[in-house]
Write a protein that holds these residues in place. Structure first.
Motif, PDB file in Angstrom:
ATOM      1  N   LEU A   7     -11.171  -2.348   0.417  1.00  0.00           N
ATOM      2  CA  LEU A   7     -10.376  -3.546   0.339  1.00  0.00           C
ATOM      3  C   LEU A   7     -10.068  -3.921  -1.086  1.00  0.00           C
ATOM      4  O   LEU A   7      -9.016  -4.170  -1.334  1.00  0.00           O
ATOM      5  CB  LEU A   7     -11.296  -4.829   0.951  1.00  0.00           C
ATOM      6  CG  LEU A   7     -11.624  -4.759   2.300  1.00  0.00           C
ATOM      7  CD1 LEU A   7     -12.544  -5.860   2.631  1.00  0.00           C
ATOM      8  CD2 LEU A   7     -10.273  -5.114   3.077  1.00  0.00           C
ATOM      9  N   VAL A   8     -10.947  -3.412  -1.927  1.00  0.00           N
ATOM     10  CA  VAL A   8     -10.636  -3.673  -3.513  1.00  0.00           C
ATOM     11  C   VAL A   8      -9.546  -2.641  -3.982  1.00  0.00           C
ATOM     12  O   VAL A   8      -8.367  -3.163  -4.340  1.00  0.00           O
ATOM     13  CB  VAL A   8     -11.866  -3.450  -4.281  1.00  0.00           C
ATOM     14  CG1 VAL A   8     -11.439  -3.367  -5.746  1.00  0.00           C
ATOM     15  CG2 VAL A   8     -12.812  -4.661  -4.201  1.00  0.00           C
ATOM     16  N   MET A  73       2.702 -10.970   4.928  1.00  0.00           N
ATOM     17  CA  MET A  73       3.598 -10.922   3.605  1.00  0.00           C
ATOM     18  C   MET A  73       4.686 -10.093   3.684  1.00  0.00           C
ATOM     19  O   MET A  73       5.267  -9.694   2.577  1.00  0.00           O
ATOM     20  CB  MET A  73       2.686 -10.407   2.540  1.00  0.00           C
ATOM     21  CG  MET A  73       1.522 -11.646   2.073  1.00  0.00           C
ATOM     22  SD  MET A  73      -0.009 -10.942   1.067  1.00  0.00           S
ATOM     23  CE  MET A  73       1.047  -9.994  -0.317  1.00  0.00           C
ATOM     24  N   ARG A  74       4.677  -9.402   4.621  1.00  0.00           N
ATOM     25  CA  ARG A  74       5.796  -8.159   5.278  1.00  0.00           C
ATOM     26  C   ARG A  74       5.627  -6.849   4.295  1.00  0.00           C
ATOM     27  O   ARG A  74       6.441  -6.098   3.783  1.00  0.00           O
ATOM     28  CB  ARG A  74       7.268  -8.649   4.949  1.00  0.00           C
ATOM     29  CG  ARG A  74       7.579  -9.741   5.895  1.00  0.00           C
ATOM     30  CD  ARG A  74       9.050 -10.210   5.626  1.00  0.00           C
ATOM     31  NE  ARG A  74       9.574 -10.836   6.446  1.00  0.00           N
ATOM     32  CZ  ARG A  74       9.079 -12.195   7.140  1.00  0.00           C
ATOM     33  NH1 ARG A  74       8.107 -12.599   6.608  1.00  0.00           N
ATOM     34  NH2 ARG A  74       9.821 -12.767   7.928  1.00  0.00           N
ATOM     35  N   ASN A  75       4.236  -6.608   3.862  1.00  0.00           N
ATOM     36  CA  ASN A  75       3.823  -5.630   3.243  1.00  0.00           C
ATOM     37  C   ASN A  75       3.256  -4.625   4.098  1.00  0.00           C
ATOM     38  O   ASN A  75       2.041  -4.272   4.054  1.00  0.00           O
ATOM     39  CB  ASN A  75       2.811  -6.071   2.165  1.00  0.00           C
ATOM     40  CG  ASN A  75       2.443  -4.734   1.030  1.00  0.00           C
ATOM     41  OD1 ASN A  75       2.732  -3.664   1.534  1.00  0.00           O
ATOM     42  ND2 ASN A  75       2.012  -5.099  -0.138  1.00  0.00           N
ATOM     43  N   ASN A  76       4.124  -4.238   5.101  1.00  0.00           N
ATOM     44  CA  ASN A  76       3.504  -3.188   6.237  1.00  0.00           C
ATOM     45  C   ASN A  76       2.951  -1.883   5.769  1.00  0.00           C
ATOM     46  O   ASN A  76       2.092  -1.308   6.305  1.00  0.00           O
ATOM     47  CB  ASN A  76       4.679  -2.998   7.231  1.00  0.00           C
ATOM     48  CG  ASN A  76       5.150  -4.385   7.986  1.00  0.00           C
ATOM     49  OD1 ASN A  76       4.177  -5.037   7.987  1.00  0.00           O
ATOM     50  ND2 ASN A  76       6.324  -4.475   8.035  1.00  0.00           N
ATOM     51  N   ASN A  77       3.410  -1.528   4.473  1.00  0.00           N
ATOM     52  CA  ASN A  77       3.142  -0.154   3.864  1.00  0.00           C
ATOM     53  C   ASN A  77       1.634  -0.145   3.566  1.00  0.00           C
ATOM     54  O   ASN A  77       0.711   0.491   4.201  1.00  0.00           O
ATOM     55  CB  ASN A  77       4.090   0.224   2.791  1.00  0.00           C
ATOM     56  CG  ASN A  77       3.558   1.361   2.210  1.00  0.00           C
ATOM     57  OD1 ASN A  77       3.330   2.548   2.860  1.00  0.00           O
ATOM     58  ND2 ASN A  77       3.338   1.669   0.904  1.00  0.00           N
ATOM     59  N   ALA A  78       1.260  -1.278   2.844  1.00  0.00           N
ATOM     60  CA  ALA A  78      -0.153  -1.575   2.563  1.00  0.00           C
ATOM     61  C   ALA A  78      -1.028  -1.673   3.793  1.00  0.00           C
ATOM     62  O   ALA A  78      -2.237  -1.170   3.627  1.00  0.00           O
ATOM     63  CB  ALA A  78      -0.443  -2.704   1.451  1.00  0.00           C
ATOM     64  N   ALA A  79      -0.499  -2.595   4.524  1.00  0.00           N
ATOM     65  CA  ALA A  79      -1.294  -2.802   5.761  1.00  0.00           C
ATOM     66  C   ALA A  79      -1.637  -1.430   6.406  1.00  0.00           C
ATOM     67  O   ALA A  79      -2.676  -1.207   7.017  1.00  0.00           O
ATOM     68  CB  ALA A  79      -0.429  -3.843   6.618  1.00  0.00           C
ATOM     69  N   GLY A  80      -0.541  -0.807   6.751  1.00  0.00           N
ATOM     70  CA  GLY A  80      -0.744   0.511   7.383  1.00  0.00           C
ATOM     71  C   GLY A  80      -1.545   1.530   7.008  1.00  0.00           C
ATOM     72  O   GLY A  80      -2.463   2.221   7.407  1.00  0.00           O
ATOM     73  N   LYS A  81      -1.498   1.658   5.469  1.00  0.00           N
ATOM     74  CA  LYS A  81      -2.541   2.527   4.663  1.00  0.00           C
ATOM     75  C   LYS A  81      -3.965   2.011   4.857  1.00  0.00           C
ATOM     76  O   LYS A  81      -4.800   2.834   4.973  1.00  0.00           O
ATOM     77  CB  LYS A  81      -2.184   2.525   3.142  1.00  0.00           C
ATOM     78  CG  LYS A  81      -1.006   3.287   2.698  1.00  0.00           C
ATOM     79  CD  LYS A  81      -0.350   2.857   1.492  1.00  0.00           C
ATOM     80  CE  LYS A  81      -0.908   3.770   0.577  1.00  0.00           C
ATOM     81  NZ  LYS A  81      -0.381   3.727  -0.705  1.00  0.00           N
ATOM     82  N   LEU A  82      -4.011   0.717   4.924  1.00  0.00           N
ATOM     83  CA  LEU A  82      -5.589   0.133   4.954  1.00  0.00           C
ATOM     84  C   LEU A  82      -5.933   0.240   6.428  1.00  0.00           C
ATOM     85  O   LEU A  82      -7.200   0.848   6.648  1.00  0.00           O
ATOM     86  CB  LEU A  82      -5.498  -1.271   4.803  1.00  0.00           C
ATOM     87  CG  LEU A  82      -6.877  -2.013   4.832  1.00  0.00           C
ATOM     88  CD1 LEU A  82      -7.997  -1.419   4.213  1.00  0.00           C
ATOM     89  CD2 LEU A  82      -6.832  -3.581   4.572  1.00  0.00           C
ATOM     90  N   GLU A  83      -5.240   0.222   7.516  1.00  0.00           N
ATOM     91  CA  GLU A  83      -5.647   0.508   8.735  1.00  0.00           C
ATOM     92  C   GLU A  83      -6.029   2.024   8.880  1.00  0.00           C
ATOM     93  O   GLU A  83      -7.051   2.388   9.611  1.00  0.00           O
ATOM     94  CB  GLU A  83      -4.482   0.232   9.819  1.00  0.00           C
ATOM     95  CG  GLU A  83      -4.138  -1.442   9.925  1.00  0.00           C
ATOM     96  CD  GLU A  83      -3.336  -1.836  11.006  1.00  0.00           C
ATOM     97  OE1 GLU A  83      -3.223  -2.521  11.705  1.00  0.00           O
ATOM     98  OE2 GLU A  83      -1.971  -1.112  10.620  1.00  0.00           O
ATOM     99  N   GLU A  84      -4.969   2.976   8.403  1.00  0.00           N
ATOM    100  CA  GLU A  84      -5.405   4.463   8.395  1.00  0.00           C
ATOM    101  C   GLU A  84      -6.610   4.712   7.922  1.00  0.00           C
ATOM    102  O   GLU A  84      -7.564   5.300   8.378  1.00  0.00           O
ATOM    103  CB  GLU A  84      -4.096   5.202   7.938  1.00  0.00           C
ATOM    104  CG  GLU A  84      -2.920   5.119   8.845  1.00  0.00           C
ATOM    105  CD  GLU A  84      -1.783   5.880   8.193  1.00  0.00           C
ATOM    106  OE1 GLU A  84      -2.085   6.828   7.332  1.00  0.00           O
ATOM    107  OE2 GLU A  84      -0.681   5.703   8.608  1.00  0.00           O
ATOM    108  N   ALA A  85      -6.860   4.236   6.502  1.00  0.00           N
ATOM    109  CA  ALA A  85      -8.159   4.766   5.681  1.00  0.00           C
ATOM    110  C   ALA A  85      -9.345   4.032   6.636  1.00  0.00           C
ATOM    111  O   ALA A  85     -10.267   4.560   6.452  1.00  0.00           O
ATOM    112  CB  ALA A  85      -8.059   4.080   4.434  1.00  0.00           C
ATOM    113  N   TYR A  86      -9.326   2.807   7.144  1.00  0.00           N
ATOM    114  CA  TYR A  86     -10.388   2.139   7.676  1.00  0.00           C
ATOM    115  C   TYR A  86     -10.757   2.934   8.921  1.00  0.00           C
ATOM    116  O   TYR A  86     -11.957   3.120   9.227  1.00  0.00           O
ATOM    117  CB  TYR A  86     -10.007   0.661   8.098  1.00  0.00           C
ATOM    118  CG  TYR A  86     -11.212   0.026   8.741  1.00  0.00           C
ATOM    119  CD1 TYR A  86     -12.486  -0.265   8.076  1.00  0.00           C
ATOM    120  CD2 TYR A  86     -11.266  -0.507   9.969  1.00  0.00           C
ATOM    121  CE1 TYR A  86     -13.477  -0.818   8.594  1.00  0.00           C
ATOM    122  CE2 TYR A  86     -12.192  -1.137  10.822  1.00  0.00           C
ATOM    123  CZ  TYR A  86     -13.276  -1.374   9.989  1.00  0.00           C
ATOM    124  OH  TYR A  86     -14.437  -1.995  10.555  1.00  0.00           O
TER     125      TYR A  86
END
Length: 141
Positions: A7-8, A73-86
């Protein structure tokens, strides 16, 4: 890597204005069954402190809340990266030196996964031994 570190890392990639907007979304009800965080609990918090507040308030739903806020926030790139990493954290394979590794050809132990209402389960990826019967039971309590 632990969830807090993940998350950080995600919040570190946000520019200051996006970080402020992210914290603003946390003060709203963006996920069912998750109460908003009081504005005073997020005021002047660093990224690390914000993660601590997320974990304290949402526990195992902190990643889901973070992904939802990023998508709003329409930051789908960061959301997708977080989902994949998690998801990758949940499917990491143990090292060959681990005593928990079953010998080759041994049947796998049955797996049980549970989630609270509104939670998401990231199921493991099957990479070998995909032949044969699979029993999957989903119980809704």
């Amino acid at each position: 890597m632990q969830v807090e570190e993940l998350l950080v890392e995600t919040l570190d990639d946000l520019v200051e204005d996006d970080f402020k907007k992210f914290k603003w979304y946390l003060t709203m009800k963006i996920v069912d069954d998750c109460k908003p965080i009081l504005t005073s609990h997020l005021e002047k918090t660093s990224r690390e402190e914000t993660v601590s507040v997320l974990i304290k308030n949402y526990k195992n739903l902190a990643v889901k809340v973070t992904v939802t806020a990023l998508k709003k926030m329409r930051n789908n790139n960061a959301a997708g990266k977080l989902e994949e990493a998690y998801a990758a954290m949940g499917t990491a394979t143990p090292s060959a030196s681990s005593s928990a590794v079953a010998p080759p050809g041994a049947p796998a132990a049955p797996a049980t996964m549970m989630a609270q209402q509104g939670s998401v389960i990231f199921a493991p990826t099957i990479s070998s031994g995909t032949s044969g019967a699979w029993n999957i039971t989903i119980n809704k309590s």
